[in-house]
Design a protein around this motif. Sequence first.
Motif, PDB file in Angstrom:
ATOM      1  N   ILE A  97      19.154   5.350 -26.730  1.00 23.84           N
ATOM      2  CA  ILE A  97      19.899   4.490 -25.808  1.00 23.84           C
ATOM      3  C   ILE A  97      19.200   3.135 -25.841  1.00 23.84           C
ATOM      4  O   ILE A  97      18.122   2.979 -25.252  1.00 23.84           O
ATOM      5  CB  ILE A  97      19.906   5.024 -24.366  1.00 23.84           C
ATOM      6  CG1 ILE A  97      20.319   6.490 -24.314  1.00 23.84           C
ATOM      7  CG2 ILE A  97      20.813   4.176 -23.490  1.00 23.84           C
ATOM      8  CD1 ILE A  97      20.224   7.104 -22.914  1.00 23.84           C
TER       9      ILE A  97
ATOM     10  N   ALA B 258      30.343   8.527 -24.012  1.00 29.45           N
ATOM     11  CA  ALA B 258      30.314   9.205 -22.718  1.00 29.45           C
ATOM     12  C   ALA B 258      31.571   8.888 -21.914  1.00 29.45           C
ATOM     13  O   ALA B 258      32.355   7.998 -22.261  1.00 29.45           O
ATOM     14  CB  ALA B 258      29.081   8.766 -21.931  1.00 29.45           C
TER      15      ALA B 258
ATOM     16  N   SER C  48      35.880   9.395 -23.450  1.00 25.88           N
ATOM     17  CA  SER C  48      35.156   9.509 -24.719  1.00 25.88           C
ATOM     18  C   SER C  48      36.051   9.803 -25.923  1.00 25.88           C
ATOM     19  O   SER C  48      35.809   9.247 -27.000  1.00 25.88           O
ATOM     20  CB  SER C  48      34.041  10.554 -24.598  1.00 25.88           C
ATOM     21  OG  SER C  48      34.528  11.810 -24.240  1.00 25.88           O
TER      22      SER C  48
ATOM     23  N   TYR D  43      17.865   2.378 -14.109  1.00 24.79           N
ATOM     24  CA  TYR D  43      18.587   3.531 -14.673  1.00 24.79           C
ATOM     25  C   TYR D  43      18.039   4.834 -14.093  1.00 24.79           C
ATOM     26  O   TYR D  43      18.797   5.701 -13.628  1.00 24.79           O
ATOM     27  CB  TYR D  43      18.431   3.483 -16.194  1.00 24.79           C
ATOM     28  CG  TYR D  43      18.753   4.740 -16.958  1.00 24.79           C
ATOM     29  CD1 TYR D  43      20.066   5.049 -17.304  1.00 24.79           C
ATOM     30  CD2 TYR D  43      17.735   5.599 -17.400  1.00 24.79           C
ATOM     31  CE1 TYR D  43      20.358   6.179 -18.048  1.00 24.79           C
ATOM     32  CE2 TYR D  43      18.019   6.727 -18.144  1.00 24.79           C
ATOM     33  CZ  TYR D  43      19.338   7.013 -18.466  1.00 24.79           C
ATOM     34  OH  TYR D  43      19.622   8.133 -19.201  1.00 24.79           O
TER      35      TYR D  43
ATOM     36  N   GLY E  63      27.067   5.538 -24.570  1.00 27.91           N
ATOM     37  CA  GLY E  63      27.368   5.483 -23.143  1.00 27.91           C
ATOM     38  C   GLY E  63      28.828   5.168 -22.902  1.00 27.91           C
ATOM     39  O   GLY E  63      29.719   5.566 -23.664  1.00 27.91           O
ATOM     40  N   TYR E  64      29.084   4.414 -21.837  1.00 30.42           N
ATOM     41  CA  TYR E  64      30.444   4.089 -21.434  1.00 30.42           C
ATOM     42  C   TYR E  64      30.818   2.697 -21.934  1.00 30.42           C
ATOM     43  O   TYR E  64      29.963   1.872 -22.249  1.00 30.42           O
ATOM     44  CB  TYR E  64      30.577   4.088 -19.899  1.00 30.42           C
ATOM     45  CG  TYR E  64      29.896   5.228 -19.212  1.00 30.42           C
ATOM     46  CD1 TYR E  64      30.366   6.535 -19.359  1.00 30.42           C
ATOM     47  CD2 TYR E  64      28.777   5.020 -18.407  1.00 30.42           C
ATOM     48  CE1 TYR E  64      29.745   7.596 -18.718  1.00 30.42           C
ATOM     49  CE2 TYR E  64      28.150   6.074 -17.761  1.00 30.42           C
ATOM     50  CZ  TYR E  64      28.634   7.349 -17.926  1.00 30.42           C
ATOM     51  OH  TYR E  64      28.004   8.389 -17.296  1.00 30.42           O
TER      52      TYR E  64
ATOM     53  N   SER F 125      19.318  12.329 -25.146  1.00 35.19           N
ATOM     54  CA  SER F 125      19.548  10.889 -25.206  1.00 35.19           C
ATOM     55  C   SER F 125      18.389  10.211 -24.488  1.00 35.19           C
ATOM     56  O   SER F 125      18.106  10.521 -23.332  1.00 35.19           O
ATOM     57  CB  SER F 125      20.878  10.528 -24.540  1.00 35.19           C
ATOM     58  OG  SER F 125      21.948  11.152 -25.225  1.00 35.19           O
TER      59      SER F 125
END
Length: 349
Positions: free
Chosen positions: A323, A37, A44, A240, A8-9, A221
């Motif tokens: 994730i 991401a 990224s 989410y 992810g981030y 993902s």
Amino acid sequence: MQLGLFLGYQTAASSPAHHLSLTQEAERLGYAVAWAAEAYGSDSPSMLAWLAGQTSRIGLGSAVMQIPARTPATTAMTAATIDTLSGGRFRLGLGVSGPQVSEGWHGVRFAHPLARTREYVSVVRMGLARQRVQFDGAHYQLPLPDGPGKALKLGFHPLRSEVPIYLAAIGPRNLRLAGEVADGWLPIFFSPEHAAAQLSAVRAGQAAAGRQGVAFDVAPSVPVVVGDDVEACAELVRGYAALYVGGMGSREQNFYHQLAVRMGFGEAAERIQELYLAGKHREAAAAVPLAFLDQTALLGPVARIADRLQAYAEAGVTTLSVIPFAPAEGAAETLRAVAAAAERAAIGG
């Protein structure tokens, strides 16, 4: 089916050190790839280049590099550089993002996304192959026809002239495009129960481009929460799901909302969006059906997750990226639990 890690981030809750330790643990466990991401925060490529210098075997993928953020030539340069730095471990995931980010953050009109993506991938492949980049498209013209520009080729010899290209695709036309021009697909909210129609669109694209039988990586993902109580696990994923289905885009243009409708959750999707856009985020999360969460996440004890991994593999998934929906200190344990579930399901590592 291989396992991957979706980082992810970079956020306040997921520091670079956390991303590094998770990637190194995934590498130790035999995971095939770690994906980073970007949206409008951390990018990224920087994260992946940093990870490349501190790992040795695990693949490193962008999920995604945003098409409106970079010219195709810049993307080719970046992909060739990270692939060379990592010893040939890079996977280039691309996506058009959405209208809010494309136009609000990058200042690029969100028009003709399919045609732009098709042209973009063509130019990226030319650049990676060290061809002189000459392209006369509706959206990209190289060199520009009315100036001093000249056709150039990549100024160094990369390790590979072909880097695997993945598309983040949701709608049927995007899926067909992925089959036509890409080496893999990066789904979100992938459900084994609804995979047949999506993969049919991919295969139609492959057939149209004469690419039947070409290796194609289906790499969703998937949120994972390990625990004894499935409903309690699902609670951690509700926010989410509500963010994407209800708030990721406008009322008129939300690709995740449209996906939930196609999956048969139309009434719930409308309710989630109504609540989310009204600022009632907790109520929106509570409105997400358990069935939707259970179809699109791995929830419950290891034995149950093993059964669902088998369902993903049978549905056509070739790389399932985890994730971890767990506190930082529990994320590595989630990776270990999924590795154990994969071994139990005998689906590969």
